[in-house]
Design an enzyme around this catalytic site. Structure first.
Site, short mmCIF file in Angstrom:
data_model
loop_
_atom_site.label_atom_id
_atom_site.label_comp_id
_atom_site.label_asym_id
_atom_site.label_seq_id
_atom_site.Cartn_x
_atom_site.Cartn_y
_atom_site.Cartn_z
N GLY A 70 0.79 -1.22 0.00
CA GLY A 70 0.00 0.00 0.00
C GLY A 70 0.82 1.27 0.00
O GLY A 70 0.36 2.31 -0.46
N HIS A 134 -15.11 12.28 -14.94
CA HIS A 134 -14.58 12.47 -16.28
C HIS A 134 -13.31 13.30 -16.32
O HIS A 134 -13.13 14.24 -15.57
CB HIS A 134 -15.64 13.12 -17.19
#
Length: 215
Positions: A70, A134
């Site tokens: 991680g 987006h």
């Protein structure tokens, strides 16, 4: 079945993040061929054996690796050290636009949404139930934590960690190797190496480049 789907997948790392990736492989019916952890004491993970010796099996043409670590700086260090084909794995419940691009070694967890024309770099973690809208751009070694919401046109620089539940409004630019604290609301651009917390987000301190970038 495509050649990519038949590749043997090796994991480097045997901690909690590796558990999630193991189950990600299982739900995709991908084969975990081996787990390496040179520094940990674990001998097994979820019933899979863990080896402390990194051999060359992962370099075979029909094999690929995921760095199941991680920590972003450690992931970059290992990616530069190891000579491997890198696997990209996406949970089948993720809603991924056909117009986005996702780099090598990246993992996309359950419940994620990635919308149109997003660009995601190499060795990125897109974690559980986060939303990437987006035209966002996520550079290499970024970690987007669970339940993060990125509005449209957000840019996140190399190695930056966006903490669990953070919200980033549209058009924001976040620099490299920054840390966005859990639950923060980001309404202004964030410079390189900044540690930002709160609502609205404020700079708490600056990361040391040699620490966060693994130099």
């Amino acid at each position: 079945m495509s050649p990519e789907m038949t590749r043997k997948i090796f994991l480097y790392g045997a901690g909690g993040h590796a558990k999630v990736i193991l189950e990600l492989l299982e739900v995709n019916e991908r084969r975990c061929a081996g787990i390496y952890d040179e520094y940990g004491a674990a001998t097994q993970l979820l019933g899979y054996p863990v080896s402390g010796n990194l051999n060359d099996d992962y370099k075979a043409a029909d094999s690929a690796m995921i760095i199941a670590v991680g920590n972003n700086a450690v992931r970059r260090k290992l990616a530069r050290k190891l000579s491997a084909n890198w696997a990209t794995v996406i949970h089948p419940s993720a809603n991924i636009s056909s117009r986005c691009t996702i780099g090598n070694g990246t993992v996309v967890m359950a419940g994620v949404s990635v919308n149109s024309e997003v660009r995601i770099g190499d060795h990125v973690i897109i974690n559980t139930n986060c939303s990437v809208d987006h035209d966002c751009v996520l550079a290499n070694y970024v970690h987007i934590s669970p339940n993060v919401a990125l509005a449209g046109n957000v840019q996140v620089g190399e190695g930056t960690h966006v903490g669990i539940g953070a919200t980033i409004i549209q058009g924001i630019k976040i620099g490299k190797w920054a840390t966005i604290g859990a639950g923060s609301v980001i309404i202004r651009d964030v410079p390189d190496y900044a540690v930002v917390v709160g609502n609205p987000g404020r700079i708490l301190r600056m990361n040391e480049p040699e620490d966060v970038a693994g130099k």
